[in-house]
Design a protein around this motif. Structure first.
Motif, PDB file in Angstrom:
ATOM      1  N   VAL A  18       0.847  -1.203   0.000  1.00  0.00           N
ATOM      2  CA  VAL A  18       0.000   0.000   0.000  1.00  0.00           C
ATOM      3  C   VAL A  18       0.877   1.245   0.000  1.00  0.00           C
ATOM      4  O   VAL A  18       0.620   2.198  -0.748  1.00  0.00           O
ATOM      5  CB  VAL A  18      -0.979  -0.004   1.195  1.00  0.00           C
ATOM      6  N   ASN A  19       1.920   1.254   0.810  1.00  0.00           N
ATOM      7  CA  ASN A  19       2.839   2.396   0.852  1.00  0.00           C
ATOM      8  C   ASN A  19       3.507   2.608  -0.506  1.00  0.00           C
ATOM      9  O   ASN A  19       3.661   3.741  -0.968  1.00  0.00           O
ATOM     10  CB  ASN A  19       3.902   2.212   1.936  1.00  0.00           C
ATOM     11  N   GLN A  20       3.891   1.517  -1.149  1.00  0.00           N
ATOM     12  CA  GLN A  20       4.502   1.622  -2.467  1.00  0.00           C
ATOM     13  C   GLN A  20       3.500   2.201  -3.461  1.00  0.00           C
ATOM     14  O   GLN A  20       3.854   3.072  -4.264  1.00  0.00           O
ATOM     15  CB  GLN A  20       4.975   0.247  -2.939  1.00  0.00           C
ATOM     16  N   ALA A  21       2.264   1.747  -3.407  1.00  0.00           N
ATOM     17  CA  ALA A  21       1.228   2.265  -4.307  1.00  0.00           C
ATOM     18  C   ALA A  21       1.017   3.755  -4.082  1.00  0.00           C
ATOM     19  O   ALA A  21       0.874   4.526  -5.040  1.00  0.00           O
ATOM     20  CB  ALA A  21      -0.089   1.510  -4.100  1.00  0.00           C
ATOM     21  N   GLU A  22       1.022   4.146  -2.828  1.00  0.00           N
ATOM     22  CA  GLU A  22       0.841   5.565  -2.510  1.00  0.00           C
ATOM     23  C   GLU A  22       1.994   6.396  -3.078  1.00  0.00           C
ATOM     24  O   GLU A  22       1.784   7.471  -3.643  1.00  0.00           O
ATOM     25  CB  GLU A  22       0.710   5.745  -1.002  1.00  0.00           C
ATOM     26  N   GLN A  23       3.209   5.888  -2.960  1.00  0.00           N
ATOM     27  CA  GLN A  23       4.374   6.596  -3.492  1.00  0.00           C
ATOM     28  C   GLN A  23       4.299   6.711  -5.009  1.00  0.00           C
ATOM     29  O   GLN A  23       4.591   7.774  -5.577  1.00  0.00           O
ATOM     30  CB  GLN A  23       5.662   5.888  -3.085  1.00  0.00           C
ATOM     31  N   VAL A  24       3.908   5.626  -5.671  1.00  0.00           N
ATOM     32  CA  VAL A  24       3.786   5.649  -7.129  1.00  0.00           C
ATOM     33  C   VAL A  24       2.743   6.672  -7.555  1.00  0.00           C
ATOM     34  O   VAL A  24       2.958   7.448  -8.489  1.00  0.00           O
ATOM     35  CB  VAL A  24       3.446   4.238  -7.677  1.00  0.00           C
ATOM     36  N   CYS A  25       1.619   6.688  -6.863  1.00  0.00           N
ATOM     37  CA  CYS A  25       0.549   7.628  -7.203  1.00  0.00           C
ATOM     38  C   CYS A  25       0.967   9.078  -6.971  1.00  0.00           C
ATOM     39  O   CYS A  25       0.578   9.972  -7.718  1.00  0.00           O
ATOM     40  CB  CYS A  25      -0.724   7.309  -6.416  1.00  0.00           C
ATOM     41  N   LYS A  41      -7.405   6.392   0.466  1.00  0.00           N
ATOM     42  CA  LYS A  41      -8.366   5.824   1.423  1.00  0.00           C
ATOM     43  C   LYS A  41      -7.881   4.485   1.963  1.00  0.00           C
ATOM     44  O   LYS A  41      -8.015   4.204   3.161  1.00  0.00           O
ATOM     45  CB  LYS A  41      -9.736   5.668   0.775  1.00  0.00           C
ATOM     46  N   ILE A  42      -7.311   3.658   1.093  1.00  0.00           N
ATOM     47  CA  ILE A  42      -6.771   2.369   1.546  1.00  0.00           C
ATOM     48  C   ILE A  42      -5.631   2.597   2.532  1.00  0.00           C
ATOM     49  O   ILE A  42      -5.546   1.937   3.569  1.00  0.00           O
ATOM     50  CB  ILE A  42      -6.310   1.516   0.348  1.00  0.00           C
ATOM     51  N   ALA A  43      -4.749   3.554   2.228  1.00  0.00           N
ATOM     52  CA  ALA A  43      -3.619   3.848   3.118  1.00  0.00           C
ATOM     53  C   ALA A  43      -4.107   4.346   4.478  1.00  0.00           C
ATOM     54  O   ALA A  43      -3.584   3.935   5.525  1.00  0.00           O
ATOM     55  CB  ALA A  43      -2.691   4.873   2.474  1.00  0.00           C
ATOM     56  N   GLU A  44      -5.114   5.215   4.465  1.00  0.00           N
ATOM     57  CA  GLU A  44      -5.673   5.700   5.734  1.00  0.00           C
ATOM     58  C   GLU A  44      -6.295   4.553   6.530  1.00  0.00           C
ATOM     59  O   GLU A  44      -6.094   4.443   7.739  1.00  0.00           O
ATOM     60  CB  GLU A  44      -6.733   6.769   5.477  1.00  0.00           C
ATOM     61  N   ALA A  46      -5.603   1.377   6.277  1.00  0.00           N
ATOM     62  CA  ALA A  46      -4.534   0.484   6.736  1.00  0.00           C
ATOM     63  C   ALA A  46      -3.867   1.056   7.984  1.00  0.00           C
ATOM     64  O   ALA A  46      -3.511   0.305   8.902  1.00  0.00           O
ATOM     65  CB  ALA A  46      -3.504   0.274   5.628  1.00  0.00           C
ATOM     66  N   GLY A  47      -3.724   2.366   8.028  1.00  0.00           N
ATOM     67  CA  GLY A  47      -3.167   3.000   9.229  1.00  0.00           C
ATOM     68  C   GLY A  47      -4.050   2.777  10.447  1.00  0.00           C
ATOM     69  O   GLY A  47      -3.555   2.466  11.537  1.00  0.00           O
ATOM     70  N   ARG A  48      -5.347   2.907  10.249  1.00  0.00           N
ATOM     71  CA  ARG A  48      -6.278   2.645  11.362  1.00  0.00           C
ATOM     72  C   ARG A  48      -6.282   1.166  11.735  1.00  0.00           C
ATOM     73  O   ARG A  48      -6.387   0.803  12.905  1.00  0.00           O
ATOM     74  CB  ARG A  48      -7.689   3.096  10.992  1.00  0.00           C
ATOM     75  N   ALA A  49      -6.147   0.315  10.734  1.00  0.00           N
ATOM     76  CA  ALA A  49      -6.162  -1.131  10.983  1.00  0.00           C
ATOM     77  C   ALA A  49      -4.921  -1.582  11.753  1.00  0.00           C
ATOM     78  O   ALA A  49      -4.951  -2.629  12.409  1.00  0.00           O
ATOM     79  CB  ALA A  49      -6.271  -1.890   9.668  1.00  0.00           C
ATOM     80  N   GLN A  50      -3.866  -0.792  11.686  1.00  0.00           N
ATOM     81  CA  GLN A  50      -2.633  -1.152  12.393  1.00  0.00           C
ATOM     82  C   GLN A  50      -2.894  -1.362  13.881  1.00  0.00           C
ATOM     83  O   GLN A  50      -2.404  -2.317  14.463  1.00  0.00           O
ATOM     84  CB  GLN A  50      -1.563  -0.067  12.186  1.00  0.00           C
ATOM     85  N   SER A  51      -3.684  -0.488  14.493  1.00  0.00           N
ATOM     86  CA  SER A  51      -3.974  -0.660  15.928  1.00  0.00           C
ATOM     87  C   SER A  51      -4.818  -1.901  16.173  1.00  0.00           C
ATOM     88  O   SER A  51      -4.659  -2.579  17.190  1.00  0.00           O
ATOM     89  CB  SER A  51      -4.655   0.587  16.496  1.00  0.00           C
ATOM     90  N   VAL A  52      -5.689  -2.216  15.236  1.00  0.00           N
ATOM     91  CA  VAL A  52      -6.488  -3.448  15.358  1.00  0.00           C
ATOM     92  C   VAL A  52      -5.571  -4.663  15.307  1.00  0.00           C
ATOM     93  O   VAL A  52      -5.762  -5.626  16.052  1.00  0.00           O
ATOM     94  CB  VAL A  52      -7.560  -3.518  14.240  1.00  0.00           C
ATOM     95  N   MET A  53      -4.561  -4.606  14.439  1.00  0.00           N
ATOM     96  CA  MET A  53      -3.638  -5.734  14.304  1.00  0.00           C
ATOM     97  C   MET A  53      -2.849  -5.967  15.597  1.00  0.00           C
ATOM     98  O   MET A  53      -2.462  -7.088  15.893  1.00  0.00           O
ATOM     99  CB  MET A  53      -2.660  -5.503  13.149  1.00  0.00           C
ATOM    100  N   GLN A  54      -2.628  -4.915  16.364  1.00  0.00           N
ATOM    101  CA  GLN A  54      -1.902  -5.051  17.623  1.00  0.00           C
ATOM    102  C   GLN A  54      -2.794  -5.573  18.754  1.00  0.00           C
ATOM    103  O   GLN A  54      -2.305  -5.977  19.793  1.00  0.00           O
ATOM    104  CB  GLN A  54      -1.292  -3.708  18.031  1.00  0.00           C
ATOM    105  N   SER A  55      -4.101  -5.570  18.529  1.00  0.00           N
ATOM    106  CA  SER A  55      -5.046  -5.926  19.593  1.00  0.00           C
ATOM    107  C   SER A  55      -5.128  -7.419  19.878  1.00  0.00           C
ATOM    108  O   SER A  55      -5.625  -7.821  20.919  1.00  0.00           O
ATOM    109  CB  SER A  55      -6.455  -5.432  19.229  1.00  0.00           C
ATOM    110  N   ASN A  56      -4.675  -8.249  18.932  1.00  0.00           N
ATOM    111  CA  ASN A  56      -4.775  -9.705  19.046  1.00  0.00           C
ATOM    112  C   ASN A  56      -6.214 -10.207  19.061  1.00  0.00           C
ATOM    113  O   ASN A  56      -6.470 -11.335  19.442  1.00  0.00           O
ATOM    114  CB  ASN A  56      -4.019 -10.226  20.273  1.00  0.00           C
TER     115      ASN A  56
END
Length: 107
Positions: A18-25, A41-44, A46-56
């Motif tokens: 996603v970060n690579q796609a954002e850079q290309v765009c 929107k996907i990058a945003e 994914a950023g919010r989902a990062q905290s969910v990923m830490q929640s286990n």
């Protein structure tokens, strides 16, 4: 079914794509605004989902991936209709494929 640690590891791969796609765009001025908006929107999300990923919490993790995958579907649809450069098209397909593969491994 993937274990929590595996989901977290796969999500890191998704974030990199996603970060690579954002850079290309951002670096390609000819990218249609619809695609730029989808990737942003996907990058945003994914950023919010990062905290969910830490929640286990696997059910929340799966929901976050499902939401992102739906956004990836939309980006791919927009890409098909707007026909951006091959580089942009390639990175959009990679984002979609990463999200889709992860989703299918979770279900």
């Amino acid at each position: 079914m993937l274990q929590t640690a595996e989901i977290q590891q796969r999500f890191k791969s998704v974030q990199q794509v996603v970060n690579q796609a954002e850079q290309v765009c951002q670096s390609d001025g000819s990218v249609p605004s619809e695609i730029r908006d989808c990737i942003h929107k996907i990058a945003e999300q994914a950023g919010r989902a990062q905290s969910v990923m830490q929640s286990n919490d696997q059910s929340s993790m799966i929901q976050a991936i499902d939401d992102l995958e739906a956004m990836g579907d939309e980006a791919k649809r927009v890409c098909t209709s707007t026909r951006p450069s091959p580089q942009v098209q390639s990175v959009i397909v990679r984002v979609h494929d990463e999200l889709s593969n992860l989703k299918h491994q979770l279900h």
